[in-house]
Design an enzyme around this catalytic site. Structure first.
Site, short mmCIF file in Angstrom:
data_model
loop_
_atom_site.label_atom_id
_atom_site.label_comp_id
_atom_site.label_asym_id
_atom_site.label_seq_id
_atom_site.Cartn_x
_atom_site.Cartn_y
_atom_site.Cartn_z
N GLU A 140 0.83 -1.21 0.00
CA GLU A 140 0.00 0.00 0.00
C GLU A 140 0.86 1.26 0.00
OE1 GLU A 140 -4.16 -1.45 2.06
OE2 GLU A 140 -2.68 -0.47 3.34
N THR A 212 -3.45 -17.78 2.22
CA THR A 212 -4.55 -17.73 3.18
C THR A 212 -5.86 -18.01 2.45
OG1 THR A 212 -4.78 -15.32 2.92
CG2 THR A 212 -3.32 -16.12 4.67
N ALA A 242 -9.52 -6.90 9.44
CA ALA A 242 -8.08 -6.94 9.71
C ALA A 242 -7.56 -8.34 9.98
CB ALA A 242 -7.75 -6.03 10.89
N ALA A 243 -8.34 -9.36 9.62
CA ALA A 243 -7.92 -10.73 9.94
C ALA A 243 -6.59 -11.08 9.27
CB ALA A 243 -9.00 -11.71 9.51
N GLY A 244 -6.40 -10.66 8.03
CA GLY A 244 -5.15 -10.94 7.34
C GLY A 244 -3.97 -10.25 7.98
N ASP A 245 -4.20 -9.05 8.51
CA ASP A 245 -3.12 -8.32 9.18
C ASP A 245 -2.77 -8.98 10.51
OD1 ASP A 245 -3.11 -6.47 7.10
OD2 ASP A 245 -4.62 -5.23 8.08
#
Length: 299
Positions: A140, A212, A242-245
């Protein structure tokens, strides 16, 4: 267990999060049910996630000179992240407009603002990268900056974890410096032309990769022949923002602590599951005790 030093190079955004029974279609106006304004951005989220998971974490990023920037610095610092190298640039901070439906699915529009100004890392910033056990980066911010940080990390013996999201063309020098790639199905499709059916294609790019798979867990593979599917932890999903973070931050911590990567992926899956139980991005990132509560080692 030694506390790992993790440095995150990435974005910081103010997330404007609205919930509604369904996501509006183009041209449709819909009444929402709730609204919160919380710090986000993949970089800031992963820095907070790593800190809460147990790392000594520094964040290299850029915020604007607006009120959002003031709030972002205060919130990230309050989470225990070292923000001494966080830049302030004149203008707006990054902003993410997030819509979440009743099933926890989301749609997100991001305007980069100050994140786009994060170019040409300074010597003090590069010194922080070289001093870390693990570098975590996303896409990003300008990809040239990510490549610069990764090359410096590789030269210093710092492990490089790249969460290659959003999907953009990856320069050869960046791929050559990556130790572990983390992508979702859409990103894997963009980089290899293949999805979950052929995750091994990711290993043509990097020596180790995690794919994932949301509610289906995650796949880990490496060029030494390891290929493992890790099941997801079953929880009630409120917001998957924000699960991936949470997953990536916890994964970096576990690897920095010296865990085998398969076990690190299992612990990271527990972090992702703990995250989706609450609304919002950075506010939902789990602490170490919450991750341990959901973590199940291999039988």
């Amino acid at each position: 267990m030694r506390q790992p030093r993790v440095v995150v190079v990435g974005s910081a955004n103010m997330d404007l999060v609205a919930t509604a029974p369904a996501l509006p279609r183009p041209g449709e106006t819909m009444l929402g049910t709730d609204f919160v304004m919380v710090p986000g951005g993949k970089g800031a989220n992963q820095a907070i996630a790593a800190t809460r998971a147990g790392a000594d974490c520094s964040f290299l990023g850029a915020i604007g000179s607006d009120s959002f920037g003031v709030t972002l610095r205060a919130r990230i610092t309050a989470a225990g992240v070292d923000t001494s190298q966080l830049r302030v640039t004149y203008g707006t901070s990054g902003v993410a407009l997030v819509m979440v439906n009743a099933e926890g699915e989301n749609a997100i529009l991001v305007t980069p603002g100050a994140n786009a100004s994060l170019t040409a890392l300074t010597e003090p910033e590069l010194a922080v990268v070289r001093d870390a056990d693990v570098l975590v980066a996303q896409l990003e911010i300008p990809v040239e900056t990510v490549a610069e940080a990764a090359v410096a990390a590789r030269a210093a013996g710092t492990r490089v974890v790249l969460n290659a999201a959003p999907a953009v063309p990856l320069p050869p020098e960046l791929l050559a410096a990556v130790d572990l790639l983390v992508v979702n199905e859409n990103e894997a499709q963009a980089y290899t032309g293949r999805g979950r059916e052929e995750p091994y294609a990711l290993l043509d790019l990097v020596p180790r990769a995690v794919l994932t798979l949301g509610a289906q867990g995650a796949w880990y593979g490496d060029r030494d022949g390891t290929a493992v599917h890790v099941s997801a932890v079953s929880v009630e999903t409120v917001d998957s923002t924000a699960a991936g973070d949470a997953f990536t931050g916890a994964l970096a911590v576990a690897w920095g602590e010296g865990r085998h990567l398969v076990d690190a992926v299992r612990w990271a899956a527990a972090a992702g599951a703990a995250c989706v139980r609450r609304l919002g991005a950075s506010v939902s990132l789990p602490r170490r005790a919450e991750i341990d509560e959901l973590y199940s080692p291999a039988p």
